[in-house]
Design an enzyme around this catalytic site. Structure first.
Site, PDB file in Angstrom:
ATOM      1  N   HIS A 247      -5.378  -4.784  -1.500  1.00 23.99           N
ATOM      2  CA  HIS A 247      -5.284  -3.701  -2.485  1.00 23.99           C
ATOM      3  C   HIS A 247      -5.333  -4.218  -3.925  1.00 23.99           C
ATOM      4  O   HIS A 247      -4.954  -3.487  -4.849  1.00 23.99           O
ATOM      5  CB  HIS A 247      -4.004  -2.907  -2.248  1.00 23.99           C
ATOM      6  CG  HIS A 247      -4.008  -2.147  -0.965  1.00 23.99           C
ATOM      7  ND1 HIS A 247      -4.548  -0.890  -0.836  1.00 23.99           N
ATOM      8  CD2 HIS A 247      -3.572  -2.491   0.276  1.00 23.99           C
ATOM      9  CE1 HIS A 247      -4.427  -0.475   0.413  1.00 23.99           C
ATOM     10  NE2 HIS A 247      -3.840  -1.426   1.114  1.00 23.99           N
TER      11      HIS A 247
ATOM     12  N   SER B   4       0.793  -1.230   0.000  1.00 24.82           N
ATOM     13  CA  SER B   4       0.000   0.000   0.000  1.00 24.82           C
ATOM     14  C   SER B   4       0.820   1.273   0.000  1.00 24.82           C
ATOM     15  O   SER B   4       0.310   2.329  -0.376  1.00 24.82           O
ATOM     16  CB  SER B   4      -0.944   0.004   1.205  1.00 24.82           C
ATOM     17  OG  SER B   4      -0.218  -0.011   2.418  1.00 24.82           O
TER      18      SER B   4
ATOM     19  N   LYS C 214     -12.089  -1.718   0.092  1.00 23.86           N
ATOM     20  CA  LYS C 214     -11.242  -0.893  -0.773  1.00 23.86           C
ATOM     21  C   LYS C 214     -11.872  -0.833  -2.160  1.00 23.86           C
ATOM     22  O   LYS C 214     -12.803  -0.073  -2.365  1.00 23.86           O
ATOM     23  CB  LYS C 214      -9.814  -1.428  -0.763  1.00 23.86           C
ATOM     24  CG  LYS C 214      -9.189  -1.272   0.644  1.00 23.86           C
ATOM     25  CD  LYS C 214      -7.784  -1.745   0.720  1.00 23.86           C
ATOM     26  CE  LYS C 214      -7.163  -1.412   2.074  1.00 23.86           C
ATOM     27  NZ  LYS C 214      -7.855  -2.063   3.220  1.00 23.86           N
TER      28      LYS C 214
END
Length: 421
Positions: A241, A213, A271
């Site tokens: 992610h 990240s 996310k």
């Protein structure tokens, strides 16, 4: 002494006990002052809506928020721009009406609903596994899974997420930290442990993020699997992610064709999928073990059914729509524009870390961007190593061509003012 007598004092000495206890309190003012002095204190900064643009406000504490004008938000993990999508709101409302606003209990009691089961079936199909299990958050999924597996040793990438680190600590396993994204370092660590420890009956777990990240880079998963398999270790990959951004809604594991080699696939619904919760995907036995032994699952109220309904709709959109393609177009234009100005942009994914280096310069750049109406935070030590402070940009599929132009113009002006260009 019984639990009751230790925790429920009665009699004339109650107030005396309380006074003595106060002498062993916590000086939180000093702790906050220390964070302030180190430039690490943060405040809540509300936004009036979730999306590519929003009004922000300084932390209002208990007062009404004093909103700014609209700002361009480039600090969100809502990569597909779905968090504010009306289709997710409709799915959540429909599920709330049909099932309920909350699960009401642990899923092992009466909190297991059709909304959870439908989402888990779709996740398992996307991740190409036998089953999936939904947790209340990605953090809970990581901590719950690692502790439930109870490995003797965990081999962990040095830049893994805090939830992986905490899971390793809570598991009590020996933590062997290997150099970032280095299969050679992983092999060396496993070889050393095999030589120095009687590891005949040990269980070993290799854990890595797929997309990191803060650096925006991708773990070499195939090579890590090769190393793990040569020592008989399991592989666990956190796709927080990456979930939803690749073909058929999958992550890097699917992009690389590794679904049958990664023992534990984990990720979030909060996310790219724009909702809430975490998940683990794997074979039938893994899921059955986790739902029986993962304390973060067993002792938590189940994910709210509306969140499960919204996540299922989001996964459908990611699998069937053009949101991922739109995201990569926005990311490509933004990266190319920044690099053309002379900025160094790390990574290879939708996360664009604009390397600045000096902490003070990064903060100054973020301040200038904020004045220009851009929300893009400075990331500095201890989150990243000294000398690698950066601005972390996260464009989304909801950003327009005009948004990209506004972002690039702000970076050009701010970089010139700070002396970086």
């Amino acid at each position: 002494m019984s639990f009751e007598s230790r925790h429920r004092p009665d009699g004339d000495d109650t107030h005396e006990d309380h006074r003595e206890a106060n002498d062993h309190g916590f000086d939180l003012d000093a702790r906050l002052a220390s964070r302030e002095a180190r430039g690490l204190r943060r405040d809540l900064a509300p936004v009036d809506e979730v999306g590519p643009r929003a009004r922000t406000a300084p932390d209002p504490k208990d007062e009404p928020a004093a909103w700014t004008e609209d700002r361009l938000v480039l600090a969100s993990n809502d990569y597909l721009g779905l968090a504010g999508d009306p289709r997710l709101a409709e799915a959540a409302a429909e599920t709330a009406h049909e099932v309920g606003a909350g699960a009401g209990a642990s899923r092992l009691v009466v909190g297991d609903t059709p909304a959870h089961r439908a989402l888990e079936r779709d996740l398992a199909a996307t991740k190409r596994t036998e089953r999936a299990l939904v947790f209340a958050s990605g953090y809970a999924a990581n901590v719950g899974t690692i502790t439930a597996l109870d490995p003797d040793a965990v081999f962990s990438d040095e830049l893994n997420h805090a939830s992986i680190i905490d899971g390793c600590r809570l598991s009590g396993a020996d933590a062997e930290i290997y150099d970032h994204c280095s299969p050679a370092a992983l092999r060396a660590a496993m070889r050393e442990r095999a030589r120095d420890v009687d590891a005949t009956d040990e269980s070993w777990l290799v854990v890595t993020d797929s997309v990191f990240s803060m650096d925006g880079d991708v773990a070499p998963l195939a090579d890590l699997c090769d190393a793990a398999e040569s020592f008989g270790a399991w592989v666990m990959v956190d796709e927080a992610h990456a979930t939803g951004l690749y073909a058929d809604g999958g992550g890097i594991v699917q992009r690389e064709g590794l679904s049958d080699r990664v023992d534990v696939q984990l990720g979030t619904l909060s996310k790219a999928l724009g909702t809430q919760g975490g998940y683990v995907a794997g074979d039938e036995t893994l899921v059955e073990h986790l739902l029986n032994t993962a304390r973060a699952f067993v002792f938590s109220t189940g994910l709210a059914p509306p969140a499960a309904g919204a996540a299922r709709e989001s996964l459908r959109i990611a699998r069937e729509g053009d949101r991922p393609e739109r995201l990569w177009n926005v990311v490509g234009r933004t990266r190319a524009g920044l690099e053309a100005m002379g900025y160094q942009v790390l990574g290879e994914t939708q996360i664009l870390p604009v390397l600045v280096g000096d902490r003070a310069d990064a903060v100054a750049l973020a301040d200038r961007l904020h004045e220009a109406g851009i929300v893009a935070p400075a990331i500095r030590p201890p989150t990243v190593p000294e000398g690698t402070s950066r601005i972390r940009l996260a464009p989304t599929a909801a950003h327009t061509a005009d948004d990209v132009d506004r972002c690039l113009a702000a970076f050009e002006a701010a970089g010139s003012e700070v002396g970086l260009l």
